[in-house]
Design an enzyme around this catalytic site. Sequence first.
Site, short mmCIF file in Angstrom:
data_model
loop_
_atom_site.label_atom_id
_atom_site.label_comp_id
_atom_site.label_asym_id
_atom_site.label_seq_id
_atom_site.Cartn_x
_atom_site.Cartn_y
_atom_site.Cartn_z
CE LYS A 126 -4.49 0.95 0.11
NZ LYS A 126 -5.54 0.21 -0.59
CG ASP A 166 -7.15 3.60 -1.29
OD1 ASP A 166 -7.48 2.40 -1.22
OD2 ASP A 166 -7.31 4.39 -0.34
#
Length: 444
Positions: A126, A166
């Site tokens: 991430k 995201d």
Amino acid sequence: MSYVDEVISMVEKKNANEPEFIQAVREVLDSIRPVVEAKEEQYRRDALLERMVEPERQIKFRVPWIDDEGQVHVNTGYRIQFNSAIGPYKGGIRLHPSVNIGIIKFLGFEQVYKNSLTGLPIGGGKGGSDFDPKGKSDREIMAFCQSFMTELCRHIGADTDVPAGDIGTGAREIGYLFGQYKRIRNVYEGVLTGKGLTYGGSLARTEATGYGLLYFVEEMLRCRGIGLEGKIVSVSGAGNVAIYAVEKAQQLGAKVVTVSDSNGWIYDPEGIDVELLKEVKERKRARLTEYAANRPSAQYHEGRGVWSVRVDIALPCATQNELRLEDAKMLVENGVLAVAEGANMPTTIEATEYLQKNGVIFAPGKASNAGGVATSALEMSQNSERLSWTFEEVDQKLKGIMVNIFRNVDRAAKRYGMEGNYVAGANIAGFEKVADAMNAQGIC
């Protein structure tokens, strides 16, 4: 003290200022206790859990950029490459003022097990920055993205680490990031997913997380003899996941009556108008007050309260820890049948436990919102093969993946005597695959 408790205690001491990461680790490790206890001596000797909770690599860097007035700004960029046991790191880039190392570690840790559940060869990672895209011009967004990628490009690649979008990172941002990567590395490869259709993107990627959530819910309810037709649904959020969860739920015969954003929420008893929602949020990038102004049946409310409406199914699709214990109590009091997470860890541990104890069917995000990363992996496959599949082909593959995820989660829960506990089932199924791969590859 058990091995699980030892590791949880170690994580709490070592990461005391990272509550989201501690929460994610505790939630996973608590629910895999039966698996760990069966091989506790071996796992302790090999420090398996310690290796699982420690990222393989943590990258933090400066991101300077210039605004339209000529002022220089400096943000912080992150990339956590958490676990590559089953494939290259895969996970989104979050652009939001709340981003810090703890948030990115929590998201990366969750991503490891989510990606494992898809059955596809992708590890967990991430990234992101505390940069806020809201209110910025396209040129300012481009300036930030180019600076961000100038550093990030040395750490990623199609067979190393493949970021995606995201919160705050949509098609526009992915385009600027991809262009800068190609410019610096002089290579055209599938290094990012969520790309535009003209340069290697996949049809159905935009819809994937929201659609996948509903495919999971549909299968979960079907196995209990329940249909979606006629059910009343509440959705939080008004971003990509929420919009397409609303769309697919209504295609499957349910009525969605709420959406929300950071300022307030909408209750629309006639059902959310998806096209109007897309116009307000995707094209105008406006607040939900504009939805209410153009929809006579809609009621706008400031602040929190989206979970106060009486519904059959609740789908939290906004951000972490948005559904709290008091919200869970309202949902139970109003007779909610099921809660399925569309965001990453949107339900607090206390709320999750309360819902489960009160007989609510609960689907954890690492299983129910895995459709986005699954379709990202399908985009990677298309890029590698220099192919482009139709919307119907991708959508059909997505549905098959989500149905298979539910069945694997269900089987894992039953295997350890926890039938119906999909939190435990998801964590166990995800853990077992990663643990087997790590053991096979030696101590690394």
